[in-house]
Design a protein around this motif. Structure first.
Motif, mmCIF file in Angstrom:
data_model
loop_
_atom_site.group_PDB
_atom_site.id
_atom_site.type_symbol
_atom_site.label_atom_id
_atom_site.label_comp_id
_atom_site.label_asym_id
_atom_site.label_seq_id
_atom_site.Cartn_x
_atom_site.Cartn_y
_atom_site.Cartn_z
ATOM 1 N N LEU A 142 -4.158 -7.353 -2.170
ATOM 2 C CA LEU A 142 -3.863 -6.333 -3.128
ATOM 3 C C LEU A 142 -5.010 -5.595 -3.885
ATOM 4 N N GLN A 163 -6.172 -1.608 -3.413
ATOM 5 C CA GLN A 163 -6.724 -0.920 -4.342
ATOM 6 C C GLN A 163 -7.969 -0.224 -4.503
ATOM 7 N N LEU A 173 4.407 0.723 -3.662
ATOM 8 C CA LEU A 173 3.328 0.134 -3.970
ATOM 9 C C LEU A 173 2.081 0.630 -4.174
ATOM 10 N N ALA A 174 1.708 1.733 -3.663
ATOM 11 C CA ALA A 174 0.531 2.676 -4.086
ATOM 12 C C ALA A 174 0.368 3.119 -5.110
ATOM 13 N N TYR A 175 1.451 3.628 -5.656
ATOM 14 C CA TYR A 175 1.361 4.192 -7.102
ATOM 15 C C TYR A 175 1.319 2.929 -8.112
ATOM 16 N N LEU A 176 2.175 1.815 -7.803
ATOM 17 C CA LEU A 176 1.946 0.630 -8.599
ATOM 18 C C LEU A 176 0.597 0.030 -8.918
ATOM 19 N N LEU A 177 -0.041 0.150 -7.667
ATOM 20 C CA LEU A 177 -1.550 -0.332 -7.641
ATOM 21 C C LEU A 177 -2.482 0.802 -8.346
ATOM 22 N N PHE A 204 -1.704 2.671 -10.731
ATOM 23 C CA PHE A 204 -1.319 2.527 -12.041
ATOM 24 C C PHE A 204 -1.887 1.525 -12.731
ATOM 25 N N CYS A 205 -1.983 0.472 -12.052
ATOM 26 C CA CYS A 205 -2.421 -0.860 -12.541
ATOM 27 C C CYS A 205 -4.065 -0.906 -12.640
ATOM 28 N N ALA A 229 -1.421 -6.990 -11.648
ATOM 29 C CA ALA A 229 0.084 -7.234 -11.339
ATOM 30 C C ALA A 229 0.509 -8.471 -10.781
#
Lengths: 122, 122, 122, 122
Positions: free
Chosen positions: D22, D26, D91-95, D97-98, D105
């Motif tokens: 991850l 990122q 997954l891209a936007y979650l990462l 965002f994080c 995450a």
């Protein structure tokens, strides 16, 4: 009974033609689906999913815009057309969802506003 | 000005009174927000996000249900109340979104059905 | 093989403990569901719906915030905890969805970044 | 530094290399955005909205499918490609965002599973 609205594009509240009645829209949507045998797909769960998807498509129009750009969106013809198209889709699936389950959307909202006026007194 | 629509469409078992017209609901929602100074939050982008969130709350009711369980949902009073509550929330944010941008949701949908009848002839 | 991450709260990239490997998280999630016989609900469609619902719950935290308030959100402990909780839920359903369908999320993203580097050359 | 996870999960027919960790994903996402000056759009609120939109695009693939059709979706190449594409986007936007908020995450999910094992003992 209210007449059908003229199918011109949307207008502001000032000088608007009579709004098409929700029940009339529901009948048109139901007739459309029945005529094409699409009703098989219109389970409550599928319609709730489709409504959610369309609401996201409406949000997508705004996702990279600043608050100021968002306020001006109806001044750009392409964006304005996208907004109206997605509003139509959201309303369509909401109405079809309500029809399949026998929910009266306007009455539900009216009742909720009544309750909220009690919960949040001014 | 169009009269209130007659509730020939669906009703709940409780035989509710005539549904409020969309414009009347929009006026009540606007008055409610103005009286509490909530309008500051009601930017188009925020309202689109809120609409999307409420549509997901409606979907959440169904997320673990089978298609068969979904069909019967209005027979369970607690679930039926949840469904009506979320339908009200979705319609509320859709109407507030439309008001802020000057979009006529019913006219937009009526026009879209007209176009679709041409695109998908029977 | 990487060790499990320590279960302290999240940290910034500087001085972070090793990230828990996605496969290890998927095993824990799968064991958890099997032990409680929850797998029956974990169809791909239900998991996609649940993922969508959790993503909306994450968005809900921000829906009335200004861009500036959003930037500072991790400075408020209650809000920070909400954000981490919803991030966990989104990742959980994404991983369970991927496991049920045999999709490798990291590999899919890596391949997509490769493609995008070609589509959007600097 | 943790090693790459072993790809016991699915692979594409092309025998892809071990999944990227991850943090490495990122970094690639951050480099990609910086190189194109897209970071200006990546506020936490915008990224949460984009994540929600992508989750809906994933759901959209399934919205008219029966549970049985959903289970078989990866057997159809076009649909399988769509699923992987949307998983990558989520997954891209979650990462991203994080990363913008400094949330880990994997650690957040690991901690949540720990808590749930206590809340839902077998």
């Amino acid at each position: 009974m209210s007449s059908s609205s003229s199918p011109t594009a949307s207008r502001t509240a000032a000088g608007r033609p009579p709004a098409a009645e929700l029940a009339a829209l529901q009948r048109r949507l139901a007739d459309f689906a029945v005529a094409r045998d699409w009703g098989q797909y219109h389970t409550p769960k599928n319609l709730a999913a489709a409504l959610s998807v369309e609401a996201s498509e409406l949000l997508e129009i705004f996702q990279w815009l600043t608050p100021e750009q968002s306020q001006r969106i109806m001044t750009e013809p392409d964006q304005a057309a996208r907004v109206e198209d997605e509003v139509a889709d959201v309303l369509a699936y909401l109405l079809q969802f309500c029809q399949v389950l026998g929910v009266d959307a306007s009455a539900a909202l009216s009742a909720k506003i009544d309750r909220n006026e009690g919960r949040f007194p001014v």
